[in-house]
Design an enzyme around this catalytic site. Structure first.
Site, mmCIF file in Angstrom:
data_model
loop_
_atom_site.group_PDB
_atom_site.id
_atom_site.type_symbol
_atom_site.label_atom_id
_atom_site.label_comp_id
_atom_site.label_asym_id
_atom_site.label_seq_id
_atom_site.Cartn_x
_atom_site.Cartn_y
_atom_site.Cartn_z
ATOM 1 N N ASP A 30 48.629 39.125 44.964
ATOM 2 C CA ASP A 30 48.770 39.378 43.533
ATOM 3 C C ASP A 30 48.031 38.288 42.749
ATOM 4 O O ASP A 30 48.115 37.100 43.076
ATOM 5 C CB ASP A 30 50.259 39.404 43.146
ATOM 6 C CG ASP A 30 50.483 40.051 41.786
ATOM 7 O OD1 ASP A 30 51.067 41.138 41.740
ATOM 8 O OD2 ASP A 30 50.065 39.446 40.757
ATOM 9 N N HIS A 100 52.237 50.881 44.138
ATOM 10 C CA HIS A 100 52.074 49.662 44.925
ATOM 11 C C HIS A 100 53.433 49.065 45.230
ATOM 12 O O HIS A 100 54.377 49.220 44.460
ATOM 13 C CB HIS A 100 51.202 48.640 44.186
ATOM 14 C CG HIS A 100 51.644 48.382 42.774
ATOM 15 N ND1 HIS A 100 51.345 49.224 41.729
ATOM 16 C CD2 HIS A 100 52.390 47.373 42.245
ATOM 17 C CE1 HIS A 100 51.875 48.749 40.617
ATOM 18 N NE2 HIS A 100 52.519 47.627 40.908
HETATM 19 P P1 5GP Z 1 53.499 46.246 38.274
HETATM 20 O O1 5GP Z 1 53.902 45.497 37.040
HETATM 21 O O2 5GP Z 1 52.671 47.475 37.937
HETATM 22 O O3 5GP Z 1 54.606 46.532 39.214
HETATM 23 O O4 5GP Z 1 52.570 45.251 39.080
HETATM 24 C C1 5GP Z 1 51.210 45.121 38.886
HETATM 25 C C2 5GP Z 1 50.812 43.819 39.556
HETATM 26 O O5 5GP Z 1 49.415 43.841 39.730
HETATM 27 C C3 5GP Z 1 51.154 42.579 38.742
HETATM 28 O O6 5GP Z 1 51.992 41.728 39.501
HETATM 29 C C4 5GP Z 1 49.796 41.950 38.447
HETATM 30 O O7 5GP Z 1 49.817 40.532 38.499
HETATM 31 C C5 5GP Z 1 48.911 42.545 39.530
HETATM 32 N N1 5GP Z 1 47.524 42.715 39.139
HETATM 33 C C6 5GP Z 1 47.058 43.290 37.988
HETATM 34 N N2 5GP Z 1 45.719 43.289 37.981
HETATM 35 C C7 5GP Z 1 45.334 42.709 39.153
HETATM 36 C C8 5GP Z 1 44.045 42.427 39.719
HETATM 37 O O8 5GP Z 1 42.995 42.695 39.150
HETATM 38 N N3 5GP Z 1 44.038 41.824 40.928
HETATM 39 C C9 5GP Z 1 45.188 41.493 41.599
HETATM 40 N N4 5GP Z 1 45.058 40.910 42.779
HETATM 41 N N5 5GP Z 1 46.409 41.758 41.095
HETATM 42 C C10 5GP Z 1 46.473 42.351 39.891
#
Ligand code: 5GP
Ligand code: ZN
Length: 114
Positions: A30, A100
């Protein structure tokens, strides 16, 4: 999905710090870690969220969990423990609409979440 950031990470047009990859899934760190170990596992094929899971595409989830099982051992968090999180939809805190699974470990995690 042309505008999906995780589809772009899966196809390699946006770089990521990869941990594991096969023809079905990708695991990568992440970008904004919430624990000493924080990685994500995604299906390469776009599935928006758990709301889109059905009998046919759900096999990927079983595979994702076997991949998690392998990675947590390699990263030495299996014994100490870890948390697998899936955020779904607005109220669930999902910010990237490509399903994810977060895996967080390396510290004691609090419960319940906010
Ligand atoms: P959600 O909030 O949708 O459950 O989690 C999305 C996750 O994706 C977040 O923890 C955020 O830090 C991660 N994330 C968003 N954009 C990117 C990216 O471009 N690269 C990586 N490695 N992680 C990302
Ligand atoms: Zn996608």
């Amino acid at each position: 999905m042309a505008e999906c950031i995780f589809c772009k990470i899966a196809e390699g047009s946006i770089p990521s710090k990869k941990i594991y990859e096969d023809d079905m899934v990708l695991a990568f760190y992440d970008i904004s870690p919430e624990a000493p170990v924080h990685f994500l596992v995604i299906p390469k094929k776009h599935i928006s969220s758990v709301n889109e899971v059905d009998e046919e595409n759900s096999k990927i989830i079983a595979h994702i969990f076997t991949v998690i099982n392998k990675i947590v051992k390699e990263l030495n968090i299996a014994e100490g423990g870890y948390r697998i999180v899936n955020n779904c939809g607005v109220d669930g805190g999902q910010t990237v609409n490509h399903m994810h699974f977060h895996v967080l470990g390396g510290r004691t995690l609090q419960w319940p979440p906010g």
